[in-house]
Scaffold this active site. Structure first.
Site, short mmCIF file in Angstrom:
data_model
loop_
_atom_site.label_atom_id
_atom_site.label_comp_id
_atom_site.label_asym_id
_atom_site.label_seq_id
_atom_site.Cartn_x
_atom_site.Cartn_y
_atom_site.Cartn_z
N HIS A 41 1.64 -13.34 -0.50
CA HIS A 41 1.83 -13.38 0.95
C HIS A 41 3.32 -13.41 1.31
O HIS A 41 3.72 -12.88 2.35
CB HIS A 41 1.10 -14.58 1.55
CG HIS A 41 -0.37 -14.36 1.69
ND1 HIS A 41 -1.28 -15.39 1.85
CD2 HIS A 41 -1.10 -13.22 1.71
CE1 HIS A 41 -2.49 -14.90 1.95
NE2 HIS A 41 -2.40 -13.58 1.87
N HIS A 46 -5.27 -2.48 0.07
CA HIS A 46 -3.92 -2.89 -0.31
C HIS A 46 -3.16 -1.79 -1.05
O HIS A 46 -2.03 -1.45 -0.66
CB HIS A 46 -3.96 -4.18 -1.12
CG HIS A 46 -4.15 -5.40 -0.30
ND1 HIS A 46 -3.15 -5.97 0.45
CD2 HIS A 46 -5.24 -6.19 -0.10
CE1 HIS A 46 -3.60 -7.05 1.08
NE2 HIS A 46 -4.86 -7.20 0.76
#
Length: 398
Positions: A253, A382
């Protein structure tokens, strides 16, 4: 294993994106219930023909709409529109508004309203708008209104996380992850509409999470907060592998924020953005690097201890995109070297050269943990999105 390609080349990135689309298209199109089939074995066999997660529906729309523009494929645009219809007609709560979290066929089996899911709703509509799918422009604006009325906390300048179906009960949990993905969605909504409110909100969220809250959490992004947005240092400490809310700092993240911050900087230059992007990136790599087997571990605690040593595909995707973004922004070759190194690790271990796409999780020494390549929520959004962003860094995509 296929020969190692030139990971910096447009041809490689486009080919990799095509391979991802080839794995899912057209078998993912659910003609029985609408929407998309969510779960696949390594070889592409569909292992669940009923469950449809809001995150899967919206991520498939993102993939298809992006690919429709990039590859000039009308069939991909129609596949995105197919998902938009399911999002509009089945995920949408006709009684209370908002979008159901989990469907089984046409029935909501989890009607909770999650901000994380609604961030992807905004992302899906905005990306579909870019692809020219009718009606999605109005949906972008309507989703803004919904978020403003139901999730936004103006006194905190952040979004709350989880609300009951009828909007009557709000969870005390607050998290950065939903706000991070809301930042992503706001940036795409700005690109689609040109409306400054989306860019303003992206900047506000980035500043709140990465600067103001991070000032109390070692200057980097902590995941979990209490209702008053004070850091909850113990949340899920006994469940470090929780799917959506794992314990600890998440290096993936941090690098995802690096990528988002540098996208924000393109449209809204601020003196604080590049230094924060660099700090998040450098901290993430320093804390997560596996010096024995290569790649990146998943999470660590406030004291620096690693809590989840596994290798998650999305962490490597986001870090590769962040490295490219920093290389493009700074001109420093060392970030391209990071980029190549992480691609090589992924090429050797995380990418399935027999059937395509990425394995979801590996053990620390690189052994895959399941023959389910793509459970609900994955869709290879992703790697697909990372390749698209790298193409933009290289000036090969809009």
């Amino acid at each position: 294993m296929k020969p190692i390609p030139d990971f910096r080349s447009k041809d490689f990135l486009l080919a990799h994106m095509r391979e991802i689309m080839d794995f899912y298209h057209p078998i993912c199109l659910n003609e029985e219930d609408g929407g998309y089939y969510n779960e696949y074995r390594d070889d592409g066999f569909i292992t669940d023909r009923k469950t449809q997660h809001l995150v899967s529906t919206t991520r498939f729309i993102f993939n298809y709409a992006t690919a429709a523009v990039l590859f000039e494929r009308p069939d991909f645009a129609e596949a995105a529109a197919h998902g938009v219809r399911y999002l509009d007609e089945v995920h949408r709560d006709p009684e209370h508004g908002g979008y159901f979290w989990l469907m089984r066929g046409g029935d909501a089996v989890d009607a909770t309203k999650h901000c994380y899911g609604h961030a992807f709703v905004l992302l899906a509509y905005a990306t579909a708008m870019k692809a020219g799918i009718p009606g999605t422009g109005a949906r972008v604006s309507q989703t803004w209104d919904l978020l403003e009325n139901r999730f936004w906390e103006p006194d905190r300048e952040l979004y709350k996380d989880e609300v009951s179906r009828d909007w009557g009960a709000t969870s005390p949990y607050r998290g950065q992850n939903a706000n991070m993905h809301m930042t992503e969605a706001m940036l795409v909504a700005y690109e689609a509409t040109g409306e400054i409110r989306y860019l303003d909100r992206a900047e506000t969220l980035a500043r709140r999470i990465c600067v103001e809250l991070a000032a109390n959490t070692q200057d980097v992004v902590w995941e979990h907060y209490r209702q008053d947005w004070s850091a909850d240092w113990d949340y899920n400490k006994d469940d470090p592998k929780h799917l959506f809310r794992p314990y600890g700092y998440q290096p993936g993240h941090m690098t995802e924020w690096t990528k988002l911050l540098l996208i924000l900087e393109r449209y809204r230059p601020q003196d604080w953005i590049l230094p924060k992007a660099l700090l998040l990136y450098e901290t993430a790599l320093a804390k997560s690097a596996d010096l024995e087997f290569g790649g990146m571990h998943y999470s660590y605690g406030p004291e620096g201890k690693l809590y989840d040593l596994d290798k998650y595909h999305w962490v490597h995707c986001e870090t590769i995109a962040a490295a490219a973004a920093l290389a493009g922004r700074t001109g420093r070759e060392r970030y391209w070297q990071d980029y190549d190194r992480l691609w090589r690790y992924s090429w050797r271990h995380l990418i399935d050269h027999e059937y395509g796409c990425w394995f979801r999780i590996l053990s620390p020494d690189g052994v895959k943990q399941s023959d389910i390549k793509s459970p609900s929520g994955k869709t290879d959004y992703h790697p697909f999105g990372a390749c698209y962003e790298i193409l933009r860094v290289l000036g090969e995509a809009q």
